[in-house]
Design a protein around this motif. Structure first.
Motif, PDB file in Angstrom:
ATOM      1  N   TYR A   1       0.840  -1.201   0.000  1.00 28.27           N
ATOM      2  CA  TYR A   1       0.000   0.000   0.000  1.00 28.27           C
ATOM      3  C   TYR A   1       0.880   1.257   0.000  1.00 28.27           C
ATOM      4  CZ  TYR A   1      -4.041   2.902   1.386  1.00 28.27           C
ATOM      5  OH  TYR A   1      -5.046   3.838   1.429  1.00 28.27           O
ATOM      6  N   LEU A   2       1.858   1.296   0.900  1.00 30.49           N
ATOM      7  CA  LEU A   2       2.665   2.501   1.051  1.00 30.49           C
ATOM      8  C   LEU A   2       3.545   2.774  -0.162  1.00 30.49           C
ATOM      9  CD1 LEU A   2       3.657   2.265   4.832  1.00 30.49           C
ATOM     10  CD2 LEU A   2       1.942   3.761   3.772  1.00 30.49           C
ATOM     11  N   MET A   3       4.026   1.732  -0.823  1.00 24.62           N
ATOM     12  CA  MET A   3       4.839   1.960  -2.026  1.00 24.62           C
ATOM     13  C   MET A   3       3.981   2.502  -3.157  1.00 24.62           C
ATOM     14  SD  MET A   3       7.764   1.579  -0.903  1.00 24.62           S
ATOM     15  CE  MET A   3       8.598   2.038  -2.424  1.00 24.62           C
ATOM     16  N   PHE A   4       2.749   2.027  -3.287  1.00 26.70           N
ATOM     17  CA  PHE A   4       1.830   2.625  -4.260  1.00 26.70           C
ATOM     18  C   PHE A   4       1.585   4.094  -3.907  1.00 26.70           C
ATOM     19  CE2 PHE A   4       0.339  -1.448  -6.113  1.00 26.70           C
ATOM     20  CZ  PHE A   4       0.138  -1.038  -7.420  1.00 26.70           C
ATOM     21  N   GLU A   5       1.344   4.343  -2.638  1.00 26.75           N
ATOM     22  CA  GLU A   5       1.045   5.700  -2.191  1.00 26.75           C
ATOM     23  C   GLU A   5       2.214   6.650  -2.428  1.00 26.75           C
ATOM     24  OE1 GLU A   5      -1.551   6.927   1.534  1.00 26.75           O
ATOM     25  OE2 GLU A   5       0.528   6.609   2.150  1.00 26.75           O
ATOM     26  N   GLN A   6       3.427   6.119  -2.343  1.00 28.81           N
ATOM     27  CA  GLN A   6       4.633   6.920  -2.539  1.00 28.81           C
ATOM     28  C   GLN A   6       5.002   7.110  -4.007  1.00 28.81           C
ATOM     29  OE1 GLN A   6       6.738   8.503  -0.159  1.00 28.81           O
ATOM     30  NE2 GLN A   6       4.896   8.192   1.065  1.00 28.81           N
ATOM     31  N   GLY A   7       4.180   6.591  -4.912  1.00 26.39           N
ATOM     32  CA  GLY A   7       4.444   6.771  -6.333  1.00 26.39           C
ATOM     33  C   GLY A   7       5.209   5.634  -6.968  1.00 26.39           C
ATOM     34  N   TYR A   8       5.370   4.532  -6.238  1.00 30.33           N
ATOM     35  CA  TYR A   8       6.068   3.361  -6.780  1.00 30.33           C
ATOM     36  C   TYR A   8       5.052   2.292  -7.185  1.00 30.33           C
ATOM     37  CZ  TYR A   8      10.386   5.398  -4.981  1.00 30.33           C
ATOM     38  OH  TYR A   8      11.459   6.231  -4.745  1.00 30.33           O
ATOM     39  N   GLY A   9       4.076   2.693  -7.979  1.00 32.21           N
ATOM     40  CA  GLY A   9       3.078   1.762  -8.471  1.00 32.21           C
ATOM     41  C   GLY A   9       3.394   1.340  -9.891  1.00 32.21           C
ATOM     42  N   TYR A  10       2.461   0.616 -10.501  1.00 29.13           N
ATOM     43  CA  TYR A  10       2.696   0.145 -11.869  1.00 29.13           C
ATOM     44  C   TYR A  10       1.432   0.126 -12.721  1.00 29.13           C
ATOM     45  CZ  TYR A  10       1.060  -4.207  -9.734  1.00 29.13           C
ATOM     46  OH  TYR A  10       0.324  -5.142  -9.052  1.00 29.13           O
ATOM     47  N   VAL A  11       0.270   0.350 -12.105  1.00 28.80           N
ATOM     48  CA  VAL A  11      -0.972   0.476 -12.860  1.00 28.80           C
ATOM     49  C   VAL A  11      -1.822   1.570 -12.215  1.00 28.80           C
ATOM     50  CG1 VAL A  11      -1.177  -1.840 -13.854  1.00 28.80           C
ATOM     51  CG2 VAL A  11      -1.952  -1.432 -11.516  1.00 28.80           C
ATOM     52  N   ALA A  12      -2.727   2.115 -13.009  1.00 25.47           N
ATOM     53  CA  ALA A  12      -3.602   3.182 -12.511  1.00 25.47           C
ATOM     54  C   ALA A  12      -4.781   2.559 -11.776  1.00 25.47           C
ATOM     55  CB  ALA A  12      -4.088   4.044 -13.673  1.00 25.47           C
ATOM     56  N   ILE A  13      -4.678   2.466 -10.454  1.00 26.64           N
ATOM     57  CA  ILE A  13      -5.747   1.857  -9.659  1.00 26.64           C
ATOM     58  C   ILE A  13      -5.958   2.669  -8.385  1.00 26.64           C
ATOM     59  CG2 ILE A  13      -5.449  -0.518 -10.476  1.00 26.64           C
ATOM     60  CD1 ILE A  13      -3.766  -1.039  -7.952  1.00 26.64           C
ATOM     61  N   PRO A  14      -7.188   2.691  -7.874  1.00 28.32           N
ATOM     62  CA  PRO A  14      -7.425   3.317  -6.575  1.00 28.32           C
ATOM     63  C   PRO A  14      -6.921   2.397  -5.464  1.00 28.32           C
ATOM     64  CG  PRO A  14      -9.453   2.356  -7.405  1.00 28.32           C
ATOM     65  CD  PRO A  14      -8.422   2.184  -8.492  1.00 28.32           C
ATOM     66  N   LEU A  15      -6.422   2.994  -4.404  1.00 27.69           N
ATOM     67  CA  LEU A  15      -5.972   2.208  -3.262  1.00 27.69           C
ATOM     68  C   LEU A  15      -7.165   1.785  -2.410  1.00 27.69           C
ATOM     69  CD1 LEU A  15      -2.830   4.282  -2.243  1.00 27.69           C
ATOM     70  CD2 LEU A  15      -2.836   1.963  -3.166  1.00 27.69           C
ATOM     71  N   PRO A  16      -7.024   0.689  -1.652  1.00 28.54           N
ATOM     72  CA  PRO A  16      -8.103   0.303  -0.737  1.00 28.54           C
ATOM     73  C   PRO A  16      -8.373   1.401   0.282  1.00 28.54           C
ATOM     74  CG  PRO A  16      -6.464  -1.450  -0.975  1.00 28.54           C
ATOM     75  CD  PRO A  16      -5.886  -0.236  -1.629  1.00 28.54           C
ATOM     76  N   ASP A  17      -9.484   1.293   0.980  1.00 31.36           N
ATOM     77  CA  ASP A  17      -9.847   2.234   2.034  1.00 31.36           C
ATOM     78  C   ASP A  17      -8.673   2.382   3.011  1.00 31.36           C
ATOM     79  OD1 ASP A  17     -10.908   3.520   4.281  1.00 31.36           O
ATOM     80  OD2 ASP A  17     -12.876   2.620   4.004  1.00 31.36           O
ATOM     81  N   ARG A  18      -8.283   3.613   3.280  1.00 33.81           N
ATOM     82  CA  ARG A  18      -7.120   3.840   4.140  1.00 33.81           C
ATOM     83  C   ARG A  18      -7.338   3.345   5.569  1.00 33.81           C
ATOM     84  NH1 ARG A  18      -2.379   6.291   3.672  1.00 33.81           N
ATOM     85  NH2 ARG A  18      -1.401   7.146   5.553  1.00 33.81           N
ATOM     86  N   GLU A  19      -8.588   3.237   5.983  1.00 38.44           N
ATOM     87  CA  GLU A  19      -8.861   2.714   7.321  1.00 38.44           C
ATOM     88  C   GLU A  19      -8.360   1.278   7.467  1.00 38.44           C
ATOM     89  OE1 GLU A  19      -9.701   1.884  11.074  1.00 38.44           O
ATOM     90  OE2 GLU A  19      -9.635   3.889  10.171  1.00 38.44           O
ATOM     91  N   ILE A  20      -8.379   0.522   6.374  1.00 35.62           N
ATOM     92  CA  ILE A  20      -7.839  -0.844   6.421  1.00 35.62           C
ATOM     93  C   ILE A  20      -6.348  -0.794   6.713  1.00 35.62           C
ATOM     94  CG2 ILE A  20      -7.448  -2.961   5.094  1.00 35.62           C
ATOM     95  CD1 ILE A  20      -9.938  -2.259   3.459  1.00 35.62           C
ATOM     96  N   LEU A  21      -5.628   0.096   6.019  1.00 32.90           N
ATOM     97  CA  LEU A  21      -4.202   0.271   6.280  1.00 32.90           C
ATOM     98  C   LEU A  21      -3.964   0.662   7.728  1.00 32.90           C
ATOM     99  CD1 LEU A  21      -1.210   0.725   5.310  1.00 32.90           C
ATOM    100  CD2 LEU A  21      -1.883   3.088   4.863  1.00 32.90           C
TER     101      LEU A  21
END
Length: 294
Positions: free
Chosen positions: A238-258
């Protein structure tokens, strides 16, 4: 979604195709190194023997050991010297990283996706998961590194063996943002977690890694004894996607889960922020020196 499930390639058939594809070329070395990572009684001689069975890998390791990244002042000419200079645990990570990186070369970039971006993400998750274990739990984090590095192996399977359909899916995700797993299930009838779990089981990975790969998007589905471990992989992913280290255009899960999983592991946000900065710095050095893909 404007595509139908692929009726020709079931999950079981896809896993059969893996065994006759170039993906299977890493099976022996990866399986061997995972056994050594999981065995507290493993010896350096076991590691050297594994490396020597793969001459191209030997050459790569020596090149890395002699690179400026490890700041050696003398030429390292054999694996025994590399082991002494780099260390047993780090050398195991290098071997696993080198072999896994072979799967991510080439491919067709599309809509921001590329195999290089997927590899960059996987390496970031591996480093973050390992650093959490080392700094927060006082453990080596070797299994966390391995699970982080391989958590999205199901994606590279889809890319390589269902390439046309996968690239079509990537394009749909850009136009209609949705969770990757939802898109995969609609397109293939299964997601990359199930693909990775099946491959990990077929290749006899340790049980903790099987759950880390298979349930990194749904830690509650993992075996109870592995759930905290899988939640650590979820957090790193989750955090690597959030930091811009993703690879596809997708919404992240609900942050409350994190946030819940962070609480479950007893982590503090100030500590996580510090760890993220360490990982970003490490990834920057790796990319700057050209070591992202071996």
């Amino acid at each position: 979604m404007d595509t139908e499930k692929n009726p020709n390639v079931s999950l079981s058939r896809l896993l059969e195709l893996v065994e006759t594809s170039t993906l299977s070329s890493i099976k022996g070395t990866v399986g061997g190194i995972l056994s050594l990572i999981s065995d507290p009684a493993a010896r350096s001689s076991d590691l050297i023997r594994l490396i020597e069975l793969d001459p191209p890998l030997t050459a790569k390791i020596l090149r890395v050991a002699n690179s400026s990244y490890y700041a050696t002042s003398k030429t390292i000419s054999d694996i025994q010297q590399a082991l002494i200079w780099i260390g047993f645990d780090t050398l195991k990570e290098i071997i696993l990283t080198q072999k896994m990186s072979e799967l991510y070369r080439g491919g067709t970039p599309a809509c921001g996706y590329s195999r290089l971006q997927l590899w960059r993400h996987s390496l970031g998750v591996a480093l973050l998961a390992k650093t959490i274990y080392r700094r927060e739990f006082g453990e080596k984090g070797n299994n966390a590194y391995a699970a982080g590095l391989m958590h999205d192996i199901g994606v590279i399977v889809e890319d390589q063996l269902l390439h046309r359909e996968f690239i079509h899916l990537v394009r749909i995700l850009e136009d209609t943002p949705q969770h990757l797993t939802d898109g995969e299930i609609s397109c293939f009838g299964y997601d990359h977690g199930l693909v990775g779990k099946g491959l990990a089981e077929n290749w006899n990975f340790p049980a903790e890694l099987i759950d880390g790969i298979g349930f990194h998007h749904n830690p509650e589905g993992a075996r109870e004894e592995h759930r905290l471990f899988v939640k650590a992989i979820f957090i790193a992913d989750y955090l690597m996607f959030e930091q811009g280290y993703g690879y596809v255009a997708i919404p992240l899960p609900d942050r409350e889960i994190l946030q819940q999983y962070v609480r479950d592991l007893g982590l503090q946000w100030y500590a996580l922020r510090a760890i993220i900065e360490i990982v970003r710095e490490d990834l920057g050095k790796i990319e700057q020196k050209g070591y992202l893909i071996a």
